[in-house]
Write an enzyme that holds these catalytic residues in place. Structure first.
Site, PDB file in Angstrom:
ATOM      1  CG  ASN A 195      59.902 -26.827   0.150  1.00 25.74           C
ATOM      2  OD1 ASN A 195      61.062 -26.453   0.029  1.00 25.74           O
ATOM      3  ND2 ASN A 195      58.878 -25.988   0.106  1.00 25.74           N
ATOM      4  N   GLY A 222      64.879 -21.012   2.472  1.00 23.05           N
ATOM      5  CA  GLY A 222      65.041 -21.871   3.635  1.00 23.05           C
ATOM      6  C   GLY A 222      64.422 -21.254   4.868  1.00 23.05           C
ATOM      7  N   GLY A 223      64.990 -21.588   6.032  1.00 24.24           N
ATOM      8  CA  GLY A 223      64.420 -21.153   7.289  1.00 24.24           C
ATOM      9  C   GLY A 223      64.968 -19.829   7.786  1.00 24.24           C
ATOM     10  N   GLY A 274      68.627 -18.020   7.450  1.00 18.24           N
ATOM     11  CA  GLY A 274      68.664 -16.720   6.783  1.00 18.24           C
ATOM     12  C   GLY A 274      69.386 -15.673   7.607  1.00 18.24           C
ATOM     13  CD  GLU A 280      59.975 -18.562   0.532  1.00 20.49           C
ATOM     14  OE1 GLU A 280      59.640 -18.463   1.741  1.00 20.49           O
ATOM     15  OE2 GLU A 280      60.023 -19.612  -0.090  1.00 20.49           O
ATOM     16  CB  CYS A 340      57.500 -21.418   1.939  1.00 18.85           C
ATOM     17  SG  CYS A 340      57.322 -21.193   0.161  1.00 18.85           S
TER      18      CYS A 340
END
Length: 803
Positions: A479, A555-556, A560, A575, A609
């Site tokens: 993104n 990322g997601g 993670g 993050e 995010c």
């Protein structure tokens, strides 16, 4: 080592040597320059527009002790000096006739016949005799080097030979004159032609004969060179039609820009059956074309071949390839100091129309091992670099990013979801990110420690300092394909670490372009490994390897969790996104709150995010807020990202858009009301506003990462805070209020990494500590804080028993 030079001419030679000697103030260590002849006072450099006395500059330089004066040798006719001088190299830059390529050709020929190396900064015509002079240089066993500001001398021809070997070239077209490109860029800013030309001359462009540039003569000479050297013609400039930029007005520039086009002075040469044709004329270039992204005093060329299609070479100066690709639609990854390809390719497609932009290699397990082993060796280099060296490389990277912002923005917009306006903001932020990283590299501080604060430490003195952690694995999302990469590479390198970068599979091109800029800025290639491939295939071995000392991941949550389970004993910074709530209290500025939250919800098609997802609006303000919010949402223009009027582009893939559409459908089935949007066409998901969303439906509970936002009325501040804190995320939260007590209460009671007062959650300063709590992540980014994460403190204690 001694290098004996004889100098002929003016202009670029003076500019280049003056920069070396007058700005840097020294000659490279170990090199003794002996000037044994100079034929003219050098004129027109950026440092001294009126001319410089190069001989005097050489002698006065800080390292002047390394330079031997040659008395009367600093004078005389160029050809006579070349014949009589005892020199290793001729540096040639005389003003040269476009038709005859004289006197430069005679100078070069004479020097080569004497066995001298030759470097010529001549602006082009001398290359008309490229074949003859190259053959003479080979015969004499010496080098012939074309430098300066042309794409059409030997550097350009070398690009063609190295990149396009085996291909039949059918056409070459491009921007062959930096001066006109600079002037047109200034006219895009609203300057009139005469003012733009004056500014160009002030900066040193058009230094000798301005008309040769702006009337197209200089580009015409380069077209002639290309016709002769590449296509084997025997042409002269008068054989080709030529028209310059003098008749273009600022109004014409503005009109073209409004239509999605940009003026460029295009030189073109092509095969026409058995004939070779050429031309020079101003043309309007679509903003989607690679040449349109080139700004400032930059040259570029698109070469059409029978096997590779169009290959675009861009960059200021002579033949610099601002692209790690070696031709065709095939970018490469950087491993062990080399740009590496693989038979397996991963396509990079524009999510708006699914057109193929480029391909990148699909890395293998062997590539993972190469990257990790090289990163360990690279760390032995970076850990020993001085703070000054690292900072200067980052500053130079920022300069390259700034000079090429439009190219970076176009790349961001094409490979990702952002509109061109959004992409420009990201490119601008990346410049700032690198500048701040350079500045923070100088502030990696330690402290003295009062060892005598406890009995037994009276004779001890010491301190701690921070040292680089080692190999950093950086895994970045789609993104923010440029700035989030910069947020990891900048501080990692500033701290003295080496990096293995795994960019997002769908948006790797901006990352590769950034790394190339860093290498151009002076970063040792061994310091950076860039491996492209499918995360599910190469991610696990990268994450689990013990040679990696820190993982920086954006990322997601699911990814993670897997990284945390595999990483072992190493630092992890993550993050992982959010479900960002915004509280709009009853005393809020309604216009500010609506405008900020609409932008915050739909920026980058909601794939953000810190994008606004839950709007908790006081019931007294709820109806007018809802009315205005829905009205502004419905006014959003979605479509082509490169259209300046577009407010929101597509999601990153059609599959992601279908997922969001499904989530909206499930919310409707559970009782939610769609106030705006909800429709989808391909990857274009309409900006969507929902209310009456049940707390049990997925679009309420999880991070949507798409262009949807939920409205909820609230009556009680404690209840609003409780609702904001209710989910297992906590990145940023926002509050709109004019009551300072409400602001302070929410700032301290909201469970998150940051509270934005009278801004939406979609605000981030690149130097602030950035990160979250709960499932939103571990650690903090932001340049100063990333540097802390990417270094370790080491204590040094002296037992001074004898003192």
């Amino acid at each position: 080592m001694e290098l004996r030079l004889v100098l002929a001419g003016f202009g670029t030679v003076g500019q280049g040597l003056a920069e070396l000697l007058l700005e840097r103030g020294r000659i490279p260590e170990g090199l003794e320059i002996r000037v044994v002849g100079i034929s003219d006072k050098l004129k027109g450099s950026l440092h001294a527009p009126g001319g410089i006395d190069l001989a005097g500059a050489l002698v006065r330089a800080e390292a002047g002790r390394q330079i031997s004066e040659a008395g009367d040798a600093f004078d005389g006719d160029a050809l006579q000096l070349i014949h009589t001088a005892d020199a290793d190299m001729l540096v040639e830059a005389t003003y040269t006739d476009l038709e005859t390529a004289e006197p430069a050709t005679s100078h070069v020929r004479a020097a080569l016949e004497k066995g001298m190396h030759v470097t010529t900064m001549n602006k082009g015509p001398i290359a008309l005799h490229f074949h003859e002079l190259s053959a003479l240089a080979r015969e004499r066993g010496v080098g012939l080097f074309y430098e300066g500001t042309v794409m059409s001398g030997t550097p350009m021809l070398n690009v063609i030979r190295e990149t396009l070997r085996g291909s039949r070239i059918t056409e070459m077209r491009g921007i062959l004159n930096g001066t006109t490109n600079y002037i047109l860029t200034r006219m895009e800013e609203g300057r009139e032609y005469a003012d733009a030309l004056a500014k160009a001359q002030e900066l040193g462009y058009a230094e000798a004969v301005p008309d040769a540039d702006v009337l197209g003569w200089d580009a015409l000479a380069k077209v002639t060179i290309l016709a002769n050297a590449v296509f084997g013609a025997k042409a002269k400039p008068k054989d080709f039609p030529c028209r310059g930029i003098t008749e273009i007005t600022a109004d014409a520039i503005a009109d073209a820009k409004a239509r999605g086009k940009r003026f460029k002075l295009i030189g073109r040469v092509w095969r026409d059956g058995d004939s070779v044709r050429g031309s020079v004329e101003p043309q309007e270039v679509d903003l989607s074309h690679p040449l349109a992204g080139v700004m400032g005093a930059t040259n570029a060329m698109t070469i059409t071949t029978d096997t590779l299609g169009d290959v675009t070479v861009v960059g200021p100066g002579a033949g610099r390839r601002r692209h790690p690709s070696r031709g065709g639609q095939t970018m490469k990854m950087l491993l062990d100091g080399r740009w590496v390809d693989q038979d397996r390719k991963i396509e990079v497609r524009d999510p708006f129309d699914d057109s193929l932009i480029d391909t990148v290699p699909g890395a293998s397990a062997e590539d993972v091992e190469t990257a990790l082993a090289a990163a360990v060796r690279g760390f032995e280099i970076t850990r020993r670099m001085t703070v000054h060296e690292r900072a200067q490389i980052l500053y130079r990277t920022a300069n390259i990013l700034e000079a090429e912002q439009e190219e970076f923005a176009t790349m961001i917009a094409r490979e990702g979801s952002k509109t061109i306006r959004e992409a420009r903001k990201e490119a601008s932020r990346a410049v700032n990110t690198m500048i701040v990283a350079a500045e923070e590299s100088k502030r990696i501080l330690g402290e003295t420690i009062p060892f005598d604060s406890f009995p037994g430490g009276e004779k001890r003195r010491g301190y701690y300092y921070r040292f680089p952690i080692g190999v950093v694995l950086a895994i970045t999302p789609f993104n923010d394909p440029l700035n989030l990469v910069a947020h990891k590479l900048g501080p990692a390198f500033a701290a003295g670490n080496s990096v293995v970068l795994k960019p997002a599979t769908v948006t790797p091109l901006s990352a590769l372009k950034l790394v190339e800029a860093m290498i151009e800025a002076g970063m040792p290639p061994a310091a950076m490994q860039v491996i492209t491939g499918v995360g599910s295939e190469i991610g696990d071995p990268l994450v689990a390897d013990e040679r990696v000392r820190m993982i920086s991941f954006t990322g997601g949550v699911d990814a993670g969790k897997r990284i945390a389970s595999l990483a072992g004993i190493k630092k992890i910074g993550m993050e992982l996104g959010s479900n960002s709530p915004v509280i709009v209290w009853k005393d809020a500025d309604l216009s500010l709150a609506v405008e900020s939250c609409v932008s915050g919800a739909f920026w980058a098609a909601g794939q953000n995010c810190i994008g606004v997802q839950r709007l908790l609006v006081h019931r007294d303000l709820y109806d007018p807020f809802r009315e205005r919010f829905v009205e502004q949402t419905k006014a959003y223009k979605i479509g082509n990202k490169l259209d300046e009027a577009t407010d929101m582009g597509p999601m990153i893939t059609e599959a992601e858009a279908r997922r969001v559409e499904e989530w909206v459908g499930r919310a409707k089935a559970d009782g939610a009301t769609v106030l705006a949007g909800g429709g989808r066409k391909g990857a274009l998901m309409e900006p969507t506003v929902l209310e009456n969303v049940p707390a049990t439906t997925v679009i309420h509970c999880e991070e949507v990462f798409g262009p949807t936002v939920n409205l909820y009325p609230v009556d009680d501040l404690d209840a609003a805070i409780s609702e904001a804190n209710s989910l297992p995320y906590g990145l940023l939260t926002a509050v709109f209020t004019s009551n300072v007590e409400v602001a302070f209460k929410t700032a301290y009671e909201l469970d998150c990494g940051g509270v934005m007062i009278n801004d939406s959650t979609d605000y981030r300063l690149d130097s602030m500590p950035f990160g979250g709590v709960k499932y939103s992540g571990l650690g903090r980014e932001g340049l100063k804080f990333s540097l802390q994460e990417m270094t370790e403190p080491k204590v040094v204690c002296f037992n001074l028993a004898g003192v």
